[in-house]
Design a protein around this motif. Structure first.
Motif, short mmCIF file in Angstrom:
data_model
loop_
_atom_site.label_atom_id
_atom_site.label_comp_id
_atom_site.label_asym_id
_atom_site.label_seq_id
_atom_site.Cartn_x
_atom_site.Cartn_y
_atom_site.Cartn_z
N LEU A 14 -21.52 -11.78 -38.32
CA LEU A 14 -21.23 -12.23 -36.96
C LEU A 14 -22.09 -13.43 -36.61
O LEU A 14 -23.18 -13.61 -37.16
CB LEU A 14 -21.51 -11.10 -35.96
N TRP A 71 -12.36 -3.92 -27.45
CA TRP A 71 -13.30 -4.82 -28.10
C TRP A 71 -13.69 -5.86 -27.04
O TRP A 71 -13.22 -5.82 -25.92
CB TRP A 71 -12.72 -5.49 -29.35
N GLY A 72 -14.62 -6.75 -27.38
CA GLY A 72 -15.02 -7.80 -26.45
C GLY A 72 -16.33 -7.59 -25.75
O GLY A 72 -16.74 -8.42 -24.93
N VAL A 88 -16.76 -9.52 -19.99
CA VAL A 88 -15.63 -8.87 -20.65
C VAL A 88 -14.63 -8.49 -19.56
O VAL A 88 -15.00 -8.23 -18.41
CB VAL A 88 -16.09 -7.61 -21.43
N ARG A 109 -21.89 -16.76 -23.71
CA ARG A 109 -22.43 -16.41 -25.02
C ARG A 109 -21.79 -15.11 -25.51
O ARG A 109 -21.54 -14.19 -24.72
CB ARG A 109 -23.94 -16.23 -24.95
N CYS A 110 -21.56 -15.04 -26.81
CA CYS A 110 -20.94 -13.84 -27.37
C CYS A 110 -21.20 -13.79 -28.86
O CYS A 110 -21.64 -14.77 -29.47
CB CYS A 110 -19.44 -13.82 -27.09
N LEU A 111 -20.91 -12.63 -29.44
CA LEU A 111 -20.94 -12.47 -30.89
C LEU A 111 -19.50 -12.54 -31.40
O LEU A 111 -18.63 -11.80 -30.92
CB LEU A 111 -21.56 -11.13 -31.28
N LEU A 112 -19.24 -13.41 -32.34
CA LEU A 112 -17.87 -13.65 -32.80
C LEU A 112 -17.71 -13.21 -34.25
O LEU A 112 -18.51 -13.54 -35.11
CB LEU A 112 -17.54 -15.13 -32.66
N CYS A 113 -16.62 -12.46 -34.48
CA CYS A 113 -16.22 -12.08 -35.84
C CYS A 113 -15.05 -12.98 -36.23
O CYS A 113 -13.98 -12.90 -35.62
CB CYS A 113 -15.80 -10.61 -35.88
N THR A 114 -15.25 -13.83 -37.21
CA THR A 114 -14.20 -14.76 -37.64
C THR A 114 -13.42 -14.26 -38.85
O THR A 114 -12.35 -14.79 -39.15
CB THR A 114 -14.82 -16.13 -37.97
N ALA A 144 -20.79 -9.67 -25.31
CA ALA A 144 -20.61 -10.97 -24.65
C ALA A 144 -21.19 -10.90 -23.25
O ALA A 144 -21.50 -9.82 -22.72
CB ALA A 144 -19.12 -11.32 -24.58
N VAL A 196 -14.28 -10.75 -30.51
CA VAL A 196 -15.62 -10.35 -30.11
C VAL A 196 -15.68 -8.83 -30.18
O VAL A 196 -14.92 -8.15 -29.48
CB VAL A 196 -15.95 -10.83 -28.68
#
Length: 331
Positions: free
Chosen positions: A15, A91-92, A98, A2-7, A95, A60
Protein backbone atom coordinates in the motif's frame (compact mmCIF):
# COMPACT_ATOMS: atom_id res chain seq x y z
CA UNK A 1 -7.55 13.74 1.18
CA UNK A 2 -4.75 11.52 2.50
CA UNK A 3 -5.40 7.80 2.18
CA UNK A 4 -3.82 4.38 1.77
CA UNK A 5 -4.18 3.14 -1.80
CA UNK A 6 -4.08 -0.43 -3.09
CA UNK A 7 -3.17 -0.36 -6.79
CA UNK A 8 -2.84 -4.13 -7.21
CA UNK A 9 -3.64 -7.13 -5.03
CA UNK A 10 -0.61 -8.09 -2.98
CA UNK A 11 1.01 -7.77 0.46
CA UNK A 12 -0.22 -5.10 2.87
CA UNK A 13 3.24 -3.52 2.74
CA UNK A 14 2.62 -2.62 -0.90
CA UNK A 15 0.00 0.00 0.00
CA UNK A 16 1.10 3.58 -0.49
CA UNK A 17 0.16 6.75 1.32
CA UNK A 18 -1.16 9.23 -1.22
CA UNK A 19 -3.62 12.06 -1.86
CA UNK A 20 -6.87 11.54 -3.73
CA UNK A 21 -10.05 13.58 -4.23
CA UNK A 22 -12.63 12.96 -1.50
CA UNK A 23 -15.25 10.35 -2.48
CA UNK A 24 -18.51 11.75 -3.93
CA UNK A 25 -21.59 11.90 -1.70
CA UNK A 26 -24.41 9.51 -2.60
CA UNK A 27 -28.13 10.14 -1.94
CA UNK A 28 -28.16 7.73 1.03
CA UNK A 29 -24.54 8.43 1.94
CA UNK A 30 -22.98 9.85 5.08
CA UNK A 31 -19.62 11.59 4.75
CA UNK A 32 -17.48 10.91 7.81
CA UNK A 33 -14.33 12.71 8.86
CA UNK A 34 -12.35 9.67 9.98
CA UNK A 35 -10.66 9.90 13.37
CA UNK A 36 -9.74 6.21 13.77
CA UNK A 37 -9.79 3.08 11.62
CA UNK A 38 -9.37 -0.49 12.83
CA UNK A 39 -6.64 -2.74 11.43
CA UNK A 40 -7.39 -6.46 11.38
CA UNK A 41 -6.33 -9.73 9.82
CA UNK A 42 -9.20 -9.50 7.31
CA UNK A 43 -7.76 -6.27 5.90
CA UNK A 44 -4.59 -8.12 4.90
CA UNK A 45 -6.72 -10.69 3.07
CA UNK A 46 -8.69 -7.99 1.22
CA UNK A 47 -5.50 -6.28 0.07
CA UNK A 48 -4.08 -9.65 -1.02
CA UNK A 49 -7.25 -10.46 -2.99
CA UNK A 50 -7.88 -13.51 -0.80
CA UNK A 51 -11.04 -12.30 0.93
CA UNK A 52 -14.63 -12.90 -0.16
CA UNK A 53 -14.87 -9.11 -0.61
CA UNK A 54 -12.80 -8.17 -3.68
CA UNK A 55 -12.97 -4.44 -4.40
CA UNK A 56 -11.98 -3.37 -7.91
CA UNK A 57 -8.44 -2.00 -7.93
CA UNK A 58 -7.33 0.67 -7.31
CA UNK A 59 -9.16 1.04 -4.00
CA UNK A 60 -8.73 2.32 -0.45
CA UNK A 61 -9.00 -0.55 2.08
CA UNK A 62 -10.40 -0.28 5.61
CA UNK A 63 -13.80 -1.33 6.96
CA UNK A 64 -13.92 -0.20 10.62
CA UNK A 65 -14.13 3.56 11.08
CA UNK A 66 -15.15 6.07 13.71
CA UNK A 67 -15.35 9.81 13.36
CA UNK A 68 -17.61 12.81 12.91
CA UNK A 69 -20.39 13.27 10.34
CA UNK A 70 -19.41 16.01 7.89
CA UNK A 71 -22.21 15.82 5.34
CA UNK A 72 -25.39 13.84 4.62
CA UNK A 73 -27.06 12.91 1.34
CA UNK A 74 -30.64 14.05 0.66
CA UNK A 75 -32.13 10.65 1.58
CA UNK A 76 -30.44 10.47 5.00
CA UNK A 77 -32.87 10.83 7.93
CA UNK A 78 -31.31 9.07 10.93
CA UNK A 79 -27.94 10.76 11.48
CA UNK A 80 -26.96 14.43 11.56
CA UNK A 81 -23.93 16.55 10.73
CA UNK A 82 -21.66 16.83 13.77
CA UNK A 83 -22.63 13.49 15.32
CA UNK A 84 -19.94 11.12 16.58
CA UNK A 85 -20.41 7.78 14.85
CA UNK A 86 -18.98 4.35 14.16
CA UNK A 87 -19.47 2.99 10.66
CA UNK A 88 -19.02 -0.24 8.75
CA UNK A 89 -17.51 0.47 5.33
CA UNK A 90 -17.23 -2.16 2.62
CA UNK A 91 -13.86 -0.47 1.95
CA UNK A 92 -12.46 3.07 1.94
CA UNK A 93 -11.81 3.50 5.66
CA UNK A 94 -8.04 4.09 5.63
CA UNK A 95 -8.51 7.72 4.63
CA UNK A 96 -9.29 11.16 6.00
CA UNK A 97 -12.85 10.88 4.67
CA UNK A 98 -15.17 8.03 3.77
CA UNK A 99 -18.74 7.92 2.45
CA UNK A 100 -20.85 5.10 3.87
CA UNK A 101 -24.55 4.17 3.41
CA UNK A 102 -26.64 5.47 6.29
CA UNK A 103 -27.81 1.95 7.18
CA UNK A 104 -24.30 1.04 8.40
CA UNK A 105 -23.68 4.21 10.43
CA UNK A 106 -24.36 4.19 14.19
CA UNK A 107 -24.14 7.15 16.61
CA UNK A 108 -21.88 6.23 19.52
CA UNK A 109 -22.21 6.98 23.26
CA UNK A 110 -20.49 10.10 24.54
CA UNK A 111 -18.24 8.02 26.79
CA UNK A 112 -16.93 5.91 23.90
CA UNK A 113 -13.71 7.19 22.31
CA UNK A 114 -13.11 6.98 18.57
CA UNK A 115 -10.32 4.39 18.75
CA UNK A 116 -12.33 2.11 21.04
CA UNK A 117 -15.45 2.62 18.89
CA UNK A 118 -13.77 0.90 15.91
CA UNK A 119 -14.22 -2.36 17.84
CA UNK A 120 -17.97 -2.15 17.39
CA UNK A 121 -17.90 -1.94 13.59
CA UNK A 122 -17.13 -5.58 12.86
CA UNK A 123 -15.63 -7.48 15.80
CA UNK A 124 -18.37 -6.77 18.35
CA UNK A 125 -20.95 -7.07 15.60
CA UNK A 126 -19.53 -10.44 14.58
CA UNK A 127 -19.49 -11.73 18.15
CA UNK A 128 -23.06 -10.52 18.77
CA UNK A 129 -24.53 -11.86 15.53
CA UNK A 130 -22.67 -15.16 15.66
CA UNK A 131 -23.45 -15.96 19.29
CA UNK A 132 -27.00 -14.61 19.50
CA UNK A 133 -28.44 -15.05 16.01
CA UNK A 134 -26.65 -18.13 14.70
CA UNK A 135 -25.19 -19.87 17.74
CA UNK A 136 -28.35 -19.36 19.82
CA UNK A 137 -26.18 -19.17 22.94
CA UNK A 138 -28.34 -19.36 26.04
CA UNK A 139 -27.95 -18.80 29.79
CA UNK A 140 -26.09 -21.60 31.53
CA UNK A 141 -24.43 -22.94 28.38
CA UNK A 142 -20.67 -23.30 27.99
CA UNK A 143 -18.95 -21.12 25.39
CA UNK A 144 -15.44 -21.97 24.17
CA UNK A 145 -13.59 -19.01 22.58
CA UNK A 146 -10.44 -19.56 20.51
CA UNK A 147 -8.02 -16.69 19.89
CA UNK A 148 -9.62 -15.21 22.97
CA UNK A 149 -7.15 -12.36 23.58
CA UNK A 150 -7.41 -11.09 20.01
CA UNK A 151 -9.59 -8.36 18.57
CA UNK A 152 -12.39 -10.87 17.83
CA UNK A 153 -11.99 -13.04 20.91
CA UNK A 154 -12.34 -10.42 23.66
CA UNK A 155 -15.76 -9.25 22.37
CA UNK A 156 -16.87 -12.89 22.20
CA UNK A 157 -15.94 -13.37 25.87
CA UNK A 158 -17.87 -10.26 26.92
CA UNK A 159 -20.96 -10.92 24.82
CA UNK A 160 -20.96 -14.55 25.92
CA UNK A 161 -21.05 -13.37 29.54
CA UNK A 162 -23.76 -10.82 28.73
CA UNK A 163 -25.86 -13.69 27.32
CA UNK A 164 -25.40 -15.70 30.52
CA UNK A 165 -22.84 -18.29 29.41
CA UNK A 166 -19.91 -19.85 31.22
CA UNK A 167 -16.90 -18.83 29.11
CA UNK A 168 -13.69 -20.80 28.52
CA UNK A 169 -11.02 -18.65 26.85
CA UNK A 170 -8.15 -20.17 24.84
CA UNK A 171 -5.04 -18.05 24.26
CA UNK A 172 -1.26 -18.30 24.38
CA UNK A 173 0.75 -17.16 27.41
CA UNK A 174 0.08 -15.82 30.89
CA UNK A 175 -0.33 -12.18 29.83
CA UNK A 176 -3.04 -12.94 27.29
CA UNK A 177 -4.85 -15.30 29.67
CA UNK A 178 -4.84 -12.59 32.33
CA UNK A 179 -6.50 -10.17 29.92
CA UNK A 180 -9.14 -12.79 29.12
CA UNK A 181 -9.97 -13.10 32.82
CA UNK A 182 -10.18 -9.31 33.12
CA UNK A 183 -12.79 -9.35 30.36
CA UNK A 184 -14.90 -11.95 32.15
CA UNK A 185 -13.63 -15.41 31.20
CA UNK A 186 -14.56 -17.98 33.84
CA UNK A 187 -11.78 -20.39 32.81
CA UNK A 188 -8.66 -20.06 30.67
CA UNK A 189 -6.56 -22.52 28.68
CA UNK A 190 -3.02 -21.88 27.49
CA UNK A 191 -2.84 -23.65 24.14
CA UNK A 192 0.96 -23.43 24.25
CA UNK A 193 1.15 -25.69 27.31
CA UNK A 194 -2.19 -27.44 27.75
CA UNK A 195 -4.32 -29.88 25.80
CA UNK A 196 -7.52 -28.02 24.87
CA UNK A 197 -9.72 -31.11 24.74
CA UNK A 198 -8.59 -32.47 28.09
CA UNK A 199 -8.94 -29.11 29.84
CA UNK A 200 -12.41 -28.35 28.46
CA UNK A 201 -13.71 -31.77 29.44
CA UNK A 202 -12.15 -31.51 32.90
CA UNK A 203 -13.52 -28.00 33.50
CA UNK A 204 -17.08 -28.33 32.23
CA UNK A 205 -17.65 -31.72 30.64
CA UNK A 206 -17.80 -30.15 27.18
CA UNK A 207 -18.73 -26.96 25.29
CA UNK A 208 -22.16 -26.13 23.90
CA UNK A 209 -21.01 -23.35 21.56
CA UNK A 210 -17.58 -22.68 20.04
CA UNK A 211 -16.49 -19.28 18.68
CA UNK A 212 -13.59 -20.02 16.31
CA UNK A 213 -11.75 -17.29 14.37
CA UNK A 214 -8.62 -19.49 14.23
CA UNK A 215 -9.61 -22.89 12.71
CA UNK A 216 -6.87 -25.41 11.87
CA UNK A 217 -5.90 -27.27 15.03
CA UNK A 218 -8.32 -25.22 17.10
CA UNK A 219 -11.24 -26.56 15.06
CA UNK A 220 -9.99 -30.13 15.38
CA UNK A 221 -9.76 -29.74 19.16
CA UNK A 222 -13.27 -28.29 19.30
CA UNK A 223 -14.79 -31.32 17.58
CA UNK A 224 -13.31 -33.51 20.31
CA UNK A 225 -14.58 -31.52 23.30
CA UNK A 226 -18.12 -30.44 22.41
CA UNK A 227 -21.31 -31.84 23.83
CA UNK A 228 -24.05 -33.43 21.73
CA UNK A 229 -26.07 -30.79 19.80
CA UNK A 230 -23.22 -28.28 20.09
CA UNK A 231 -22.83 -25.41 17.61
CA UNK A 232 -19.37 -24.58 16.23
CA UNK A 233 -19.17 -21.09 14.74
CA UNK A 234 -16.59 -20.64 11.98
CA UNK A 235 -15.54 -16.97 12.08
CA UNK A 236 -12.25 -17.02 10.18
CA UNK A 237 -8.99 -18.80 9.46
CA UNK A 238 -6.32 -16.82 11.29
CA UNK A 239 -4.47 -20.08 11.92
CA UNK A 240 -3.85 -20.33 8.20
CA UNK A 241 -5.61 -23.67 7.59
CA UNK A 242 -9.15 -24.20 6.35
CA UNK A 243 -10.44 -27.34 8.11
CA UNK A 244 -11.82 -30.33 6.28
CA UNK A 245 -14.88 -31.19 8.33
CA UNK A 246 -15.37 -34.91 9.14
CA UNK A 247 -19.09 -35.41 8.63
CA UNK A 248 -19.10 -38.66 10.59
CA UNK A 249 -18.28 -36.82 13.83
CA UNK A 250 -21.04 -34.29 13.15
CA UNK A 251 -23.48 -37.16 12.72
CA UNK A 252 -22.46 -39.09 15.83
CA UNK A 253 -22.56 -36.02 18.10
CA UNK A 254 -25.43 -34.18 16.36
CA UNK A 255 -23.06 -31.22 15.99
CA UNK A 256 -23.88 -28.19 13.84
CA UNK A 257 -21.09 -26.25 12.13
CA UNK A 258 -22.17 -22.72 11.23
CA UNK A 259 -20.32 -20.22 9.07
CA UNK A 260 -20.69 -16.58 10.01
CA UNK A 261 -19.85 -13.51 7.91
CA UNK A 262 -20.91 -10.17 9.41
CA UNK A 263 -20.60 -8.47 6.02
CA UNK A 264 -23.68 -10.37 4.80
CA UNK A 265 -25.84 -8.47 7.29
CA UNK A 266 -24.28 -5.17 6.20
CA UNK A 267 -25.13 -5.77 2.56
CA UNK A 268 -21.57 -6.54 1.44
CA UNK A 269 -22.35 -9.95 0.02
CA UNK A 270 -23.64 -10.79 -3.45
CA UNK A 271 -27.00 -12.00 -2.13
CA UNK A 272 -29.66 -9.34 -1.53
CA UNK A 273 -30.38 -8.57 2.11
CA UNK A 274 -33.93 -7.84 3.27
CA UNK A 275 -34.67 -4.22 4.21
CA UNK A 276 -35.87 -5.28 7.67
CA UNK A 277 -32.32 -6.40 8.38
CA UNK A 278 -31.35 -2.74 8.92
CA UNK A 279 -33.75 -2.58 11.89
CA UNK A 280 -32.19 -5.78 13.21
CA UNK A 281 -28.78 -4.12 13.02
CA UNK A 282 -30.02 -1.00 14.79
CA UNK A 283 -31.46 -3.14 17.59
CA UNK A 284 -28.19 -5.07 17.90
CA UNK A 285 -26.11 -1.91 18.19
CA UNK A 286 -28.63 -0.44 20.61
CA UNK A 287 -28.20 -3.45 22.90
CA UNK A 288 -24.42 -3.47 22.57
CA UNK A 289 -24.15 0.24 23.39
CA UNK A 290 -26.45 -0.33 26.38
CA UNK A 291 -24.16 -3.11 27.60
CA UNK A 292 -21.20 -0.74 27.11
CA UNK A 293 -22.95 1.86 29.26
CA UNK A 294 -23.50 -0.78 31.94
CA UNK A 295 -19.80 -1.68 31.92
CA UNK A 296 -20.34 -5.15 30.44
CA UNK A 297 -18.41 -4.41 27.24
CA UNK A 298 -14.90 -3.01 27.54
CA UNK A 299 -13.55 -2.36 24.03
CA UNK A 300 -9.78 -2.69 24.14
CA UNK A 301 -7.25 -0.84 22.01
CA UNK A 302 -3.91 -2.61 21.89
CA UNK A 303 -1.97 0.04 19.99
CA UNK A 304 -2.49 3.25 18.01
CA UNK A 305 -0.47 4.26 14.95
CA UNK A 306 -0.60 7.27 12.64
CA UNK A 307 -1.83 6.52 9.12
CA UNK A 308 1.74 6.68 7.81
CA UNK A 309 2.79 3.76 10.04
CA UNK A 310 0.31 1.30 8.55
CA UNK A 311 3.01 -1.32 7.96
CA UNK A 312 3.94 -1.45 11.64
CA UNK A 313 0.26 -1.64 12.57
CA UNK A 314 -0.41 -4.65 10.35
CA UNK A 315 2.83 -6.34 11.44
CA UNK A 316 1.59 -6.21 15.03
CA UNK A 317 -1.62 -7.95 13.94
CA UNK A 318 0.00 -10.62 11.78
CA UNK A 319 2.65 -11.41 14.39
CA UNK A 320 -0.08 -11.86 17.01
CA UNK A 321 1.42 -9.29 19.35
CA UNK A 322 -1.85 -7.40 19.73
CA UNK A 323 -4.20 -7.81 22.67
CA UNK A 324 -7.39 -6.23 21.41
CA UNK A 325 -7.75 -3.85 18.46
CA UNK A 326 -4.93 -2.16 16.53
CA UNK A 327 -5.96 1.27 15.25
CA UNK A 328 -4.77 3.80 12.68
CA UNK A 329 -5.51 7.34 13.83
CA UNK A 330 -6.14 10.15 11.34
CA UNK A 331 -5.37 13.74 12.32
Amino acid sequence: MRCLLCTAYGPFDSLRLTDLPAPPLTPDGVRIGVKAAGVGFAASLVVAGKHQTRPPVPFVPGTEVAGVVLECGPDVTRVRVGERVAACAAWGGFAEQVVVPERTVFPIPAALGFAAATNFCTVYGTAYGALKWRGLLGPGEVLLVHGAAGASGLPAIEIGKALGATVIAVAGGAEKLGVCREHGADHTIDHQREDIRERVLALTGGADVVFDPVSGGAFDASLRCVRPEARILIIGFAGGTVPQIPANILLVKNVTVVGFYWGHYLGWGKSPVAADNWERLRAAYGEMFRWFGEGRLKPTVSARFPLSEFRAAMAMVLERRAIGKVVLEVE
